[in-house]
Design an enzyme around this catalytic site. Structure first.
Site, PDB file in Angstrom:
ATOM      1  N   ASP A  87       0.821  -1.206   0.000  1.00  0.00           N
ATOM      2  CA  ASP A  87       0.000   0.000   0.000  1.00  0.00           C
ATOM      3  C   ASP A  87       0.858   1.260   0.000  1.00  0.00           C
ATOM      4  OD1 ASP A  87      -2.273  -1.520  -0.039  1.00  0.00           O
ATOM      5  OD2 ASP A  87      -2.732  -1.287   2.088  1.00  0.00           O
ATOM      6  N   ASN A 161      -3.905   8.978   2.174  1.00  0.00           N
ATOM      7  CA  ASN A 161      -4.388   8.385   3.427  1.00  0.00           C
ATOM      8  C   ASN A 161      -4.716   9.436   4.479  1.00  0.00           C
ATOM      9  OD1 ASN A 161      -4.556   5.654   2.997  1.00  0.00           O
ATOM     10  ND2 ASN A 161      -2.700   5.127   4.106  1.00  0.00           N
ATOM     11  N   THR A 202      -8.382   2.941   7.324  1.00  0.00           N
ATOM     12  CA  THR A 202      -7.881   1.618   7.711  1.00  0.00           C
ATOM     13  C   THR A 202      -6.409   1.668   8.111  1.00  0.00           C
ATOM     14  OG1 THR A 202      -7.396   1.141   5.371  1.00  0.00           O
ATOM     15  CG2 THR A 202      -9.505   0.375   6.234  1.00  0.00           C
ATOM     16  N   LEU A 206      -7.163   4.301  12.225  1.00  0.00           N
ATOM     17  CA  LEU A 206      -7.710   3.119  12.890  1.00  0.00           C
ATOM     18  C   LEU A 206      -6.931   2.808  14.165  1.00  0.00           C
ATOM     19  CD1 LEU A 206      -9.710   0.702  12.757  1.00  0.00           C
ATOM     20  CD2 LEU A 206      -7.959  -0.532  11.470  1.00  0.00           C
TER      21      LEU A 206
END
Length: 310
Positions: A87, A161, A202, A206
């Site tokens: 990622d 993100n 995520t 998180l």
């Protein structure tokens, strides 16, 4: 709603898609990534498609004989870019490629795989499906960050993100103000603040106690980090909101703001940080069987069996 493209179907508001020139970006420092890039190169050339290598990965493949491009240029000259890695690799590529509008496909050679969702043993099958028009399009928004000092911009960055205000090298609390759409929210003393997109929900958000957000939501979540008050909780705001963080003059240390954990900007007392949605979105492609909740079950250890019939 997910839009599915099957040749020669047209996506709404977009021209018919045909992938002829494919860019390949790979994570550095991994032998398996190099092997996967070589496999993809052979596979694509067998289909009479042109392959363009990212300049960084090309340096590790002597004698490849392929066209090479660097940074944003690979997005400008290709019809599709395939990112091989984790990622983190896709985050870095997204910040560079989103402005070009090129579709991006992720092949997982990392750990999590929330964004790079094609597994190594499925590469040829899934990539062939995408090339033949069997895929879904997922548009993810990014954030632009502008830092001002004495009213003048001194630094800019982009995040897919999250943007994270943190103490930097110090281990002391930060004092700052939070404003949303010009409205004062609070003055806080804490270890910082996580500003996360749905894509980033995520990730660090998180871990900090923030909620999971379905990727298509048009919202931001603001997660305080170890605030010096029991009443401080995550806040969800509308995705088009403009956020402003004002670093208090009372701070004796110099905090930082990071984007996706990969870009870092040093701040000074009195600086302001403005965060807002980027005009361009990342166009992320998925195989037709992509399921966000299935990914959560696999990566987060949720129960894999329904409790009853539906």
């Amino acid at each position: 709603m997910t839009w599915v493209c099957r040749k020669p179907t047209r996506l709404r508001n977009e021209q018919m898609v045909e992938f002829k020139k494919i860019g390949l970006i790979g994570r550095l420092g991994s032998r398996t990534v190099i092997d996967t890039v070589k496999l993809l190169t052979r596979f694509l050339e067998q289909r009479n498609l042109s392959v363009v290598l990212d300049a960084n990965i090309a340096d590790l493949m002597p004698g490849h004989g392929l066209q090479v491009a660097k940074g944003k240029m690979i997005g400008e000259i290709c019809d599709l870019v395939i990112v091989v890695g984790g990622d983190g690799s896709l985050l870095g590529a997204a910040r560079t490629l989103a402005i070009t509008g090129v579709p991006v496909l992720g092949v997982n050679r990392g750990n999590l795989g929330f964004l790079t969702d094609i597994k190594p043993n499925e590469i040829e099958t899934k990539v062939a499906d995408v090339l033949e028009g069997r895929y879904s399009v997922d548009k993810r928004f990014l954030l632009d960050v502008i830092v001002k000092r004495n009213g003048e911009p001194i630094a800019e960055a982009t995040a897919l993100n999250d943007c994270v205000l943190h103490p930097g090298k110090a281990t002391r609390m930060i004092e700052f103000e939070l404003w949303v759409e010009g409205q004062f929210v609070y003055n806080q003393r804490s270890d910082g603040l996580i500003v996360s997109t749905p894509t980033g929900s995520t990730a660090y958000s998180l871990s900090g106690g923030g909620p999971l957000m379905q990727p298509k939501l048009d919202a931001l979540v603001l997660v305080p980090m170890f605030a010096h008050t029991l009443a401080s909780r995550p806040i969800v705001v509308e995705g088009n909101s403009e956020l402003k963080l004002v670093i208090s003059e009372n701070n004796e240390t110099y905090p930082s703001i990071s984007c996706d954990g990969q870009m870092n900007i040093a701040l000074a007392p009195g600086d302001t940080v403005t965060i807002h949605k980027k005009p361009q979105k990342l166009k992320l492609l998925h195989p037709l069987d992509y399921d966000f909740y299935q990914t959560c079950r696999e990566k987060l250890g949720w129960s894999s069996k329904p409790g009853g019939n539906i």
